[in-house]
Write a protein that holds these residues in place. Sequence first.
Motif, short mmCIF file in Angstrom:
data_model
loop_
_atom_site.label_atom_id
_atom_site.label_comp_id
_atom_site.label_asym_id
_atom_site.label_seq_id
_atom_site.Cartn_x
_atom_site.Cartn_y
_atom_site.Cartn_z
N SER A 89 0.82 -1.22 0.00
CA SER A 89 0.00 0.00 0.00
C SER A 89 0.86 1.27 0.00
O SER A 89 0.33 2.38 -0.09
CB SER A 89 -0.94 0.03 1.21
N ALA A 90 2.18 1.11 0.09
CA ALA A 90 3.06 2.27 0.15
C ALA A 90 3.25 2.86 -1.25
O ALA A 90 3.16 2.16 -2.25
CB ALA A 90 4.42 1.86 0.71
N PRO A 91 3.52 4.18 -1.32
CA PRO A 91 3.86 4.78 -2.61
C PRO A 91 5.03 4.03 -3.25
O PRO A 91 5.97 3.63 -2.56
CB PRO A 91 4.26 6.21 -2.23
N VAL A 92 4.95 3.84 -4.56
CA VAL A 92 5.91 2.96 -5.25
C VAL A 92 7.04 3.77 -5.88
O VAL A 92 6.81 4.71 -6.63
CB VAL A 92 5.19 2.13 -6.34
N LEU A 93 8.25 3.36 -5.56
CA LEU A 93 9.46 3.97 -6.10
C LEU A 93 9.97 3.11 -7.24
O LEU A 93 10.04 1.88 -7.14
CB LEU A 93 10.52 4.05 -4.99
N SER A 94 10.35 3.74 -8.35
CA SER A 94 10.89 2.99 -9.48
C SER A 94 12.14 2.22 -9.06
O SER A 94 12.97 2.73 -8.31
CB SER A 94 11.22 3.94 -10.63
N LYS A 95 12.27 1.00 -9.54
CA LYS A 95 13.36 0.13 -9.13
C LYS A 95 14.73 0.73 -9.42
O LYS A 95 15.70 0.47 -8.71
CB LYS A 95 13.24 -1.22 -9.84
N TYR A 96 14.83 1.51 -10.47
CA TYR A 96 16.15 2.05 -10.84
C TYR A 96 16.67 3.03 -9.80
O TYR A 96 17.87 3.32 -9.76
CB TYR A 96 16.09 2.72 -12.22
N ALA A 97 15.78 3.54 -8.94
CA ALA A 97 16.16 4.57 -7.97
C ALA A 97 16.40 4.02 -6.57
O ALA A 97 16.54 4.78 -5.62
CB ALA A 97 15.08 5.66 -7.92
N TYR A 98 16.47 2.70 -6.42
CA TYR A 98 16.66 2.12 -5.09
C TYR A 98 18.01 2.48 -4.48
O TYR A 98 18.10 2.71 -3.27
CB TYR A 98 16.56 0.58 -5.17
N GLY A 99 19.05 2.47 -5.27
CA GLY A 99 20.39 2.65 -4.73
C GLY A 99 21.05 3.93 -5.19
O GLY A 99 20.39 4.95 -5.41
N THR A 100 22.37 3.89 -5.34
CA THR A 100 23.13 5.06 -5.77
C THR A 100 22.76 5.43 -7.21
O THR A 100 22.53 4.56 -8.05
CB THR A 100 24.64 4.75 -5.69
N ASP A 101 22.71 6.72 -7.46
CA ASP A 101 22.37 7.23 -8.78
C ASP A 101 23.23 6.55 -9.85
O ASP A 101 24.46 6.58 -9.80
CB ASP A 101 22.62 8.75 -8.79
N TYR A 102 22.55 5.95 -10.82
CA TYR A 102 23.25 5.18 -11.85
C TYR A 102 24.20 6.02 -12.69
O TYR A 102 25.17 5.50 -13.24
CB TYR A 102 22.25 4.47 -12.75
N HIS A 103 23.93 7.32 -12.80
CA HIS A 103 24.83 8.18 -13.58
C HIS A 103 26.26 8.08 -13.03
O HIS A 103 27.22 7.98 -13.79
CB HIS A 103 24.38 9.64 -13.52
N PHE A 104 26.37 8.10 -11.71
CA PHE A 104 27.69 8.03 -11.08
C PHE A 104 28.30 6.64 -11.23
O PHE A 104 29.47 6.48 -11.58
CB PHE A 104 27.61 8.37 -9.59
N VAL A 105 27.50 5.62 -10.96
CA VAL A 105 28.00 4.24 -10.95
C VAL A 105 28.49 3.83 -12.33
O VAL A 105 29.62 3.34 -12.49
CB VAL A 105 26.91 3.27 -10.45
N LEU A 106 27.64 4.04 -13.33
CA LEU A 106 27.98 3.58 -14.67
C LEU A 106 29.09 4.44 -15.29
O LEU A 106 29.98 3.93 -15.98
CB LEU A 106 26.73 3.59 -15.56
N LYS A 107 29.04 5.74 -15.02
CA LYS A 107 30.08 6.61 -15.57
C LYS A 107 31.45 6.26 -14.98
O LYS A 107 32.46 6.26 -15.70
CB LYS A 107 29.76 8.08 -15.33
N ASP A 108 31.50 5.94 -13.70
CA ASP A 108 32.77 5.53 -13.08
C ASP A 108 33.31 4.26 -13.75
O ASP A 108 34.52 4.13 -13.98
CB ASP A 108 32.59 5.29 -11.58
N LYS A 109 32.42 3.32 -14.04
CA LYS A 109 32.86 2.09 -14.71
C LYS A 109 33.39 2.39 -16.11
O LYS A 109 34.39 1.81 -16.55
CB LYS A 109 31.70 1.09 -14.78
N LEU A 110 32.71 3.27 -16.83
CA LEU A 110 33.15 3.61 -18.18
C LEU A 110 34.48 4.35 -18.15
O LEU A 110 35.31 4.16 -19.06
CB LEU A 110 32.07 4.46 -18.86
#
Length: 310
Positions: A89-110
Amino acid sequence: MKSRQISDIIKGKANELGLQDCAILPVEYLAEDKAHLDEWLGQQMNGEMHYMARNREKRVNPELLVENAKSIVVVLQNYYPAHTQEDSSAPVLSKYAYGTDYHFVLKDKLKLLLQFINDEIASCSGRPFVDSAPVLERAWARKAGLGWIGKNSNLISLEHGSFFFIGELILDIELPYDHPKLVTDHCGRCTKCIDACPTKAIVADRVVDARKCISYQTIEVKGEMDDTLKGQFENRVFGCDICQDVCPWNLKSEPHNEQAFEPHPKLLQLNNEDWNTMERPLFNELFRNSAVKRAGFKGLKRNLKFLRDG
């Protein structure tokens, strides 16, 4: 080294970095995709996303992004979670936003992949791109044979479904290129994503009117959201996964193993009251490095009020 060795070494490093897939292509002008983009923008389906209309030529011509660009390395990063929110019953958060911002994570890997190519393959210049610069990511991933564009306009992979991010390295050196065949469209007669969208944002095959999209309304809109859409958000507070959740190809999705995408221990336990009474200290604790920061505390409160009023 032989061409095959170079390709295998680069892809091996991508795999070592936890990337789900990797392909190497020569840069080219995306004429067909430009036509689709121009038509979409011409119908003003970008709404307030004015940045989509800027730098239009850069979106289709990598040589305007990196001087003397010759190669593009396309990667996928899984973000499908092992666990989702506990309170239905809780407001739903998109799965992609559960953790650290993907912009940082993926850009660091690249960046690490770029440094590796520099050190182990050949001296080069290049730039990593992750959804924050004018690059048509899905077009390149499709060209790379990593999937097809589904009816919900997402890239869908035969092996992985669609719960992944796309990133690119554009380089000024020639590399051994893949010669992929375009993946056949496997949507067939299925219309589950179109039928499930509560705001009817998928207005035609592979055409999403952003102005009706829950993700756009909860993330991109800076002022007041569209009152005509009240009561249609199915309790989505930031982003929306509905068209992906119903996609049969996402039965193939497997949980990621990226530590940075793990949610704060408290996040998945929040109930409806926790969300609606959230104060700034808890917001800062839960979303310190999250993509939710894009909406900010005030934006999240606005979204919660919109859900309650609907």
